[in-house]
Design an enzyme around this catalytic site. Structure first.
Site, short mmCIF file in Angstrom:
data_model
loop_
_atom_site.label_atom_id
_atom_site.label_comp_id
_atom_site.label_asym_id
_atom_site.label_seq_id
_atom_site.Cartn_x
_atom_site.Cartn_y
_atom_site.Cartn_z
N HIS A 1 0.84 -1.22 0.00
CA HIS A 1 0.00 0.00 0.00
C HIS A 1 0.86 1.25 0.00
O HIS A 1 0.97 1.92 1.04
CB HIS A 1 -0.91 -0.01 1.23
CG HIS A 1 -2.08 0.90 1.14
ND1 HIS A 1 -2.06 2.19 1.63
CD2 HIS A 1 -3.31 0.73 0.63
CE1 HIS A 1 -3.24 2.76 1.44
NE2 HIS A 1 -4.01 1.88 0.83
N PHE A 2 1.45 1.68 -0.91
CA PHE A 2 1.62 1.18 -2.27
C PHE A 2 3.13 1.09 -2.50
O PHE A 2 3.84 1.98 -2.06
CB PHE A 2 0.99 2.14 -3.27
CG PHE A 2 -0.49 2.37 -3.03
CD1 PHE A 2 -1.42 1.44 -3.50
CD2 PHE A 2 -0.95 3.47 -2.33
CE1 PHE A 2 -2.78 1.64 -3.30
CE2 PHE A 2 -2.31 3.67 -2.12
CZ PHE A 2 -3.23 2.75 -2.59
#
Length: 164
Positions: free
Chosen positions: A67-68
């Site tokens: 994420h991410f």
């Protein structure tokens, strides 16, 4: 001679502020553990009123791998979880040792707003205020800030269970 700590509002309420609570004491107070323990310290505690949780956000957090990968951002839902854990410490500090380790469940999350991403290297300050309490149900408002800049805010209610 003893030192005194002045906290805004103390004179009006007559409540005494509590010293900082470190992560070891937090783990005695609430049942959360790594990787779901979302606060490292609680400061500025005024029992039955308010407190501030601190989360040191590092690249080593397990959620950053997905994420991410190209731009790590702390998930908003985990910021809200940090708000809830900060409030849980406030509840235990207010109710005393009999409340330690009890489970607290969300009942509602309202008016959640995410204003600015929280990224590795940030120190998140979660400012929690008690709005209301009725028996085992507590309602709070919270703001999460980095360097004084609002990143997220929400109101939420939670219930503390009588069994551990």
């Amino acid at each position: 001679m003893t030192d005194t700590v002045t906290v805004e509002g103390t004179e009006a309420t007559g409540r005494t502020p509590v010293a900082d609570i470190d992560v070891n004491r937090i783990m005695q107070m609430i049942p959360h553990r790594y990787p779901m323990l979302m606060i490292d310290r609680v400061i500025d505690i005024l029992p039955d009123e308010s407190c501030t949780g601190v989360k040191n956000v590092t690249i080593n957090e397990p959620f950053f791998t997905g994420h991410f990968p190209s731009r790590p951002v702390m998930p908003g839902v985990l910021i809200v979880e940090a708000m809830a854990q900060t409030a849980a410490v406030l509840v235990v500090q207010t109710l005393g040792p009999d409340a330690e380790g009890k489970l607290v469940y969300f009942m509602s999350i309202d008016e959640a707003r995410f204003r600015k991403p929280v990224t590795p290297g940030d120190q998140l300050h979660i400012h929690v205020k008690k709005v209301a309490q009725r028996k085992s149900v507590w309602k709070f408002s919270a703001e999460a800030k980095v360097n004084g800049v609002l990143c997220a805010e929400a109101t939420y209610a939670a219930m503390i269970l009588d069994e551990k």
